[in-house]
Scaffold this active site. Structure first.
Site, PDB file in Angstrom:
ATOM      1  N   LYS A 301      -6.412  21.138  58.923  1.00 47.62           N
ATOM      2  CA  LYS A 301      -5.912  22.314  59.213  1.00 47.62           C
ATOM      3  C   LYS A 301      -4.682  22.479  60.074  1.00 47.62           C
ATOM      4  CE  LYS A 301      -9.548  25.520  60.514  1.00 47.62           C
ATOM      5  NZ  LYS A 301     -10.794  25.945  61.060  1.00 47.62           N
ATOM      6  N   GLU A 388     -26.813  31.570  63.287  1.00 50.78           N
ATOM      7  CA  GLU A 388     -27.382  32.483  63.941  1.00 50.78           C
ATOM      8  C   GLU A 388     -28.899  32.420  64.205  1.00 50.78           C
ATOM      9  OE1 GLU A 388     -24.838  32.716  61.930  1.00 50.78           O
ATOM     10  OE2 GLU A 388     -23.139  33.341  63.038  1.00 50.78           O
ATOM     11  N   ARG A 416     -27.575  38.238  60.550  1.00 55.62           N
ATOM     12  CA  ARG A 416     -28.061  37.173  60.052  1.00 55.62           C
ATOM     13  C   ARG A 416     -29.311  36.962  60.480  1.00 55.62           C
ATOM     14  NH1 ARG A 416     -24.986  33.307  57.440  1.00 55.62           N
ATOM     15  NH2 ARG A 416     -24.236  34.348  55.877  1.00 55.62           N
TER      16      ARG A 416
HETATM   17  C1  LIG Z   1     -22.369  34.069  59.690  1.00 58.15           C
HETATM   18  C2  LIG Z   1     -21.003  33.651  60.413  1.00 58.15           C
HETATM   19  N1  LIG Z   1     -20.973  33.169  61.666  1.00 58.15           N
HETATM   20  C3  LIG Z   1     -19.914  33.038  62.196  1.00 58.15           C
HETATM   21  C4  LIG Z   1     -18.574  33.203  61.489  1.00 58.15           C
HETATM   22  C5  LIG Z   1     -17.185  33.087  62.336  1.00 58.15           C
HETATM   23  N2  LIG Z   1     -16.573  32.047  61.673  1.00 58.15           N
HETATM   24  C6  LIG Z   1     -15.562  32.317  60.623  1.00 58.15           C
HETATM   25  S1  LIG Z   1     -14.755  31.067  60.016  1.00 58.15           S
HETATM   26  C7  LIG Z   1     -15.886  29.896  60.944  1.00 58.15           C
HETATM   27  C8  LIG Z   1     -15.390  28.563  60.987  1.00 58.15           C
HETATM   28  C9  LIG Z   1     -15.622  28.123  59.593  1.00 58.15           C
HETATM   29  O1  LIG Z   1     -15.643  26.571  59.477  1.00 58.15           O
HETATM   30  P1  LIG Z   1     -15.407  25.804  58.015  1.00 58.15           P
HETATM   31  O2  LIG Z   1     -16.356  26.294  57.373  1.00 58.15           O
HETATM   32  O3  LIG Z   1     -15.323  24.328  58.393  1.00 58.15           O
HETATM   33  O4  LIG Z   1     -14.109  26.388  57.319  1.00 58.15           O
HETATM   34  P2  LIG Z   1     -12.419  26.007  57.792  1.00 58.15           P
HETATM   35  O5  LIG Z   1     -11.999  27.156  58.683  1.00 58.15           O
HETATM   36  O6  LIG Z   1     -12.496  24.935  58.863  1.00 58.15           O
HETATM   37  O7  LIG Z   1     -11.704  25.724  56.750  1.00 58.15           O
HETATM   38  C10 LIG Z   1     -16.577  30.548  61.864  1.00 58.15           C
HETATM   39  C11 LIG Z   1     -17.382  30.167  62.694  1.00 58.15           C
HETATM   40  C12 LIG Z   1     -18.769  33.643  60.282  1.00 58.15           C
HETATM   41  N3  LIG Z   1     -17.594  33.819  59.783  1.00 58.15           N
HETATM   42  N4  LIG Z   1     -19.915  34.029  59.703  1.00 58.15           N
END
Ligand SMILES: Cc1ncc(C[n+]2csc(CCOP(=O)(O)OP(=O)(O)O)c2C)c(N)n1
Length: 663
Positions: A301, A388, A416
């Site tokens: 990242k 969630e 959710r």
């Molecule tokens: C249902 C839900 N809960 C929380 C979020 C907030 N959120 C956005 S991106 C993220 C982390 C995503 O991590 P990952 O899937 O590993 O992708 P990366 O950003 O590391 O590429 C979160 C928790 C969301 N988008 N959707």
């Protein structure tokens, strides 16, 4: 400077580049991400991490025929740059500009929209099923993060893939980070795969495939660099089965990835997600597989930007920053604290005084500021991952043991867990407290993130108490009050800075279902208008009231505090006393607070006209800021005043009208 990016108007141009040119293009894209996002901000870190992966995807596959399904899709900026949207790239997340997420209506290359986590595997599988039904041959690739894999739906999909289709490609983009550091057993498991990449069952067919390649079409395209690239590929994926690991582990060895393979998915990896030739050859191989496959790709990242590499959490998504240093602007002096920080600090105080209170976040420790509690009292803090539903059920379980769990979940993400809210929290009448952050607009994110539905979805459910504070002091009072309740309590508050009022040392209990009259009628002979400004909309109510007063009206202002139970007495009183009632809410009108007032008036036969100010029955797009969107949709003083005046018949005598209503 950006000679290759300038040449790329669509994926077909990516395919024409040699490996060397692709590598230069990768650097140009990184530069564009870093400079292009510096003015308005955005999801810089995740996108810097997928530059090579996205280039490789577009090199091997052909959208729009082939389908890329991005999980969350906050990492789809590079894809946007390569699919005809580079000229508008710097408009991203601003009014009238590109969305920060994939959107079907934005491009034919976005086959599926998203912004909530965990949807990609299921949606991609549905697309595969559609393809198989139609007998067509497109490739479908789901790109999902390691944190998306902590989400239940991802596992529901994995459970179903092998029995549904033979051709499914999953790319697990593993950077070890959610927004914060990824948590839980899955994260630990992926770590094992990374640190013990000893063996995978696909090695043999992959080897045969790669050995064939240098003479093939792909190698021609990659030109002279190909051979070295493939050599890299062969070493990286570890072609030699490591018997000792398998036997000592007794379950097939770490690197064989039991989870995926037991679910009928071929697993390949982990591979370096910044090694273009390796990515290209691996994806090209996946394209030939007649069995569902998951490729485990390791990315960094923030790659290419020191500040982002050093602080992945901050650079996951941020506002404007300095291109040279990554520094973000400090808040202007005098800016009130953010609502979320008020919440986080209040949690510490509540937990210090009351042993029954604990805080729960679903992978949003910084977004909700529950990390303040984590730091102060780590044993009263739970991060359950992007889960969630689990968060709510977990809270319900704790509540049955006498606790007052506080679920800090954005309004939009609580959607959710709606069934858990009804079936578990409300039906069993458990004292779970829901602090719904980002209730109202999340302007730059747009429709996936606006918290505009929670009043409707909570109001319909028995046993629930729902409140909205007018300022940060009242938020703390409401949280305190909630910890004294024996029912599910929902508190909604918006994004951004609070009102800047002092917070009392000792919070006060608020009487459940009691509104606060901010200003009563003065009986000055003017036309009587009562404004009910819910939560952060009280500010707009006050402004509209000043304007109406300047225009000669006699205005009352009420802070409803409660959506449920509604303060029927106060609402009816002002309903009867006024010639026009105005309800203001940062929520859709349908089923919202204004609807609750209308239902009450209908029940009590109050006939006073009600002007409802809120969001219309449509999805509200993204915008640079809330003001842009409020203006467009009429959540302004001007609209309120005009609508009120339209409801006040010229010659209607105020006195007679009031008598009538009282009768
Ligand atoms: C249902 C839900 N809960 C929380 C979020 C907030 N959120 C956005 S991106 C993220 C982390 C995503 O991590 P990952 O899937 O590993 O992708 P990366 O950003 O590391 O590429 C979160 C928790 C969301 N988008 N959707």
């Amino acid at each position: 400077m950006s000679q290759y990016l300038e040449m790329v108007d669509g994926p077909m141009h990516v395919k024409k580049l040699t490996l060397g040119q692709l590598q230069e293009l990768a650097e140009e894209i990184r530069l564009e991400l870093i400079t292009g996002l510096s003015k308005n901000g955005g999801h810089l870190g995740p996108n810097l991490g997928v530059v090579e992966l996205t280039l490789a995807l577009h090199f091997v596959f052909t959208t729009p025929k082939d389908k890329f399904v991005w999980d969350v899709s906050h990492q789809s900026y590079v894809h946007k740059l390569l699919t005809g949207r580079k000229d508008r790239f710097r408009t991203i997340r601003s009014t009238g500009g590109l969305s920060g997420f994939a959107m079907r209506c934005e491009s034919e290359h976005d086959c599926y929209g998203a912004a909530h986590a965990g949807t990609a595997l299921s949606a991609a599988l549905g697309i595969c099923a559609g393809r198989d039904q139609l007998g067509s041959d497109e490739n479908v690739v789901a790109i999902f993060g390691d944190a998306a894999l902590t989400n239940g739906i991802s596992f529901e999909a994995m459970n179903n893939i092998a029995q549904t289709t033979k051709r499914f490609i999953g790319v697990l983009n593993d950077n070890e980070w959610s927004i914060a550091k990824n948590v839980g057993a899955i994260s630990g498991y992926l770590n094992k795969l990374i640190t013990h990449p000893s063996y995978n069952k696909l090695a043999k067919d992959f080897e045969r495939f790669v050995r064939r390649l240098p003479k093939g079409e792909l190698a021609l395209k990659l030109a002279h660099k190909a051979e070295e690239g493939f050599k890299g590929a062969l070493t990286e994926v570890g072609l030699e089965p490591s018997r000792s690991k398998i036997e000592s582990d007794g379950r097939g060895g770490y690197g064989s990835s039991l989870i995926f393979e037991e679910m009928g998915l071929r697993y390949l990896g982990p591979i370096d997600g910044h090694d273009l030739p390796l990515l290209i050859s691996t994806l090209a191989f996946a394209k030939t597989c007649d069995h569902p496959i998951v490729i485990h790709v390791l990315t960094k990242k923030g790659k290419g930007f020191e500040a982002a590499l050093n602080n992945p959490e901050k650079f996951h998504g941020l506002g404007p920053y300095d291109v040279a240093t990554g520094a973000t602007l400090p808040a202007k002096p005098g800016t009130p604290p953010n609502w979320q920080d008020v919440f986080g600090n209040a949690m510490v105080k509540l937990c210090q005084k009351d042993n029954s209170v604990v805080g729960i976040t679903a992978a949003m420790p910084s977004g909700t500021s529950l990390k303040i509690l984590e730091k102060a009292m780590p044993n009263r803090y739970y991060d359950v991952g992007i889960a969630e539903e689990h968060a709510v059920l977990f809270a319900c379980g704790m509540a049955t043991m006498g606790f007052h769990p506080v679920c800090a979940i954005y309004s939009t993400f609580l959607q959710r867990a709606y069934d858990c809210v009804i079936h578990d929290a409300a039906l069993q009448d458990l004292p779970v407290i829901f602090c719904m952050d980002r209730a109202g607009l999340s302007p730059q994110d747009g429709p996936t993130h606006h918290g505009l539905f929670d009043i409707s979805y909570v109001r319909a459910v028995p046993n629930c108490i729902a409140m909205a504070p007018k300022d940060e002091d009242e938020l703390v009072d409401m949280m305190f009050t909630a910890t004294h309740e024996r029912h599910p309590v929902f508190i909604r508050y918006p994004r951004g800075p609070a009102e800047g009022v002092p917070i009392k040392d000792q919070p006060r209990l608020i009487e459940i279902g009691k509104a606060e009259v901010i200003q009563n009628f003065s009986n000055n002979g003017g036309r009587k208008v009562a404004l009910f400004g819910l939560g952060n909309m009280l500010k707009l109510a006050r402004k509209a009231a000043s304007q109406l007063a300047a225009d000669g009206c006699d205005v009352a202002i009420v802070n409803p505090r409660f959506i449920k139970p509604l303060d029927a007495g106060t609402t009816e009183f002002f309903g009867r006393a006024a010639e026009a009632v105005v309800t203001l809410e940062d929520h859709v009108l349908m089923g919202g607070y204004g609807s609750a007032v209308l239902e009450l008036f209908d029940e009590k036969r109050v006939t006073t006209p009600v002007v409802r100010i809120g969001w219309p029955d449509q999805f509200i797009e993204h915008g640079t800021n809330a003001d842009d969107l409020r203006k467009k949709y009429g959540l302004t003083v001007e609209t309120i005043v005009a609508k009120v005046k339209a409801e006040l018949p010229e010659a209607a005598p105020v006195q007679r009208r009031r008598d009538l209503a009282v009768a």
